[in-house]
Design an enzyme around this catalytic site. Structure first.
Site: not given
Length: 239
Positions: A50, A54, A123, A126
């Site tokens: 994650e 991102d 989440d 990502e």
């Protein structure tokens, strides 16, 4: 989320059917779809992915917008970027792909609703982007992001301003004073809090918003008031 989750080759095949994205290293996909609440059973979770996803998403979206809007100033590009990388957009794409039954989560998260469900799906998205990046490089991640984010980047209202800024200007016009925010509640553990915040404008009913951070909750409250008062149209619909 399903109690009987697909694993291994079946998981990879199901994901490929839904997205066209194949994985040679199936363990990457498995990790990306495993929530921290299932770590004791699985032995791993998506949190490190994650973190990487991102950053990859931010880079690819920034590049996409930079090329698509050559005359747009930095402020407009930032507004567009924020709208495309927020939790609501990521969760909507997770729903579009129909990822819910592929996620491995602990019993306590299998029936979550509301903001926590939005955050969980965001989440996961990502983490998936990171897995695709590690599997196939930046070009593979770019192709995946363009497929699902490009239509949203071109949707009407995609360049909507920051709601707190918009509400502040509107409040000065109608009430002669800035809006004020108050925290109504803070729930959940320290690593995954949920804030409930009210925004107040003189002469108007309060509006409430929730988020994982105070700022996110304030933005949600400001958005709720802008929509209710007719300053903005209702929630943006994307195909």
């Amino acid at each position: 989320m399903s109690r009987k989750r697909l694993k291994g080759k079946e998981l990879a095949e199901a994901f490929e059917q839904r997205t066209g994205q194949s994985f040679r290293d199936i363990s990457l996909l498995d990790r990306a779809l495993t929530h921290a609440s299932a770590r004791e059973v699985a032995g791993f979770d998506y949190q490190r992915l994650e973190f990487l996803g991102d950053r990859v998403l931010g880079l690819v979206i920034s590049e996409m917008l930079f090329k698509a809007y050559p005359e747009a100033p930095e402020g407009e590009l930032s507004v567009r970027l924020n709208a495309l990388v927020n939790a609501e957009t990521l969760a909507a794409i997770a729903d579009e792909i129909n990822l819910a039954d592929l996620i491995q989560a602990g019993r306590e998260l299998r029936s979550v609703t509301g903001r926590k469900r939005v955050n969980l799906r965001a989440d996961i998205m990502e983490a998936l982007i990171a897995a695709i990046y590690l599997e196939g490089g930046l070009e593979a991640a770019r192709n995946f992001v363009h497929r699902y984010w490009m239509p949203r980047s071109q949707a009407e209202g995609a360049a909507r301003r920051d709601p707190k800024t918009e509400l502040q200007e509107w409040a000065h016009q109608v009430a002669g004073a800035a809006p004020t925010y108050s925290m109504d509640a803070r729930e959940g553990p320290d690593h995954d809090p949920l804030f409930t915040i009210s925004v107040h404008v003189k002469g108007h009913a309060s509006a409430i918003g929730q988020g994982r951070s105070k700022r996110e909750a304030e933005q949600a409250a400001a958005t709720a008031m802008l929509i209710r008062e007719g300053v903005w149209q209702g929630p943006e619909k994307v195909s």
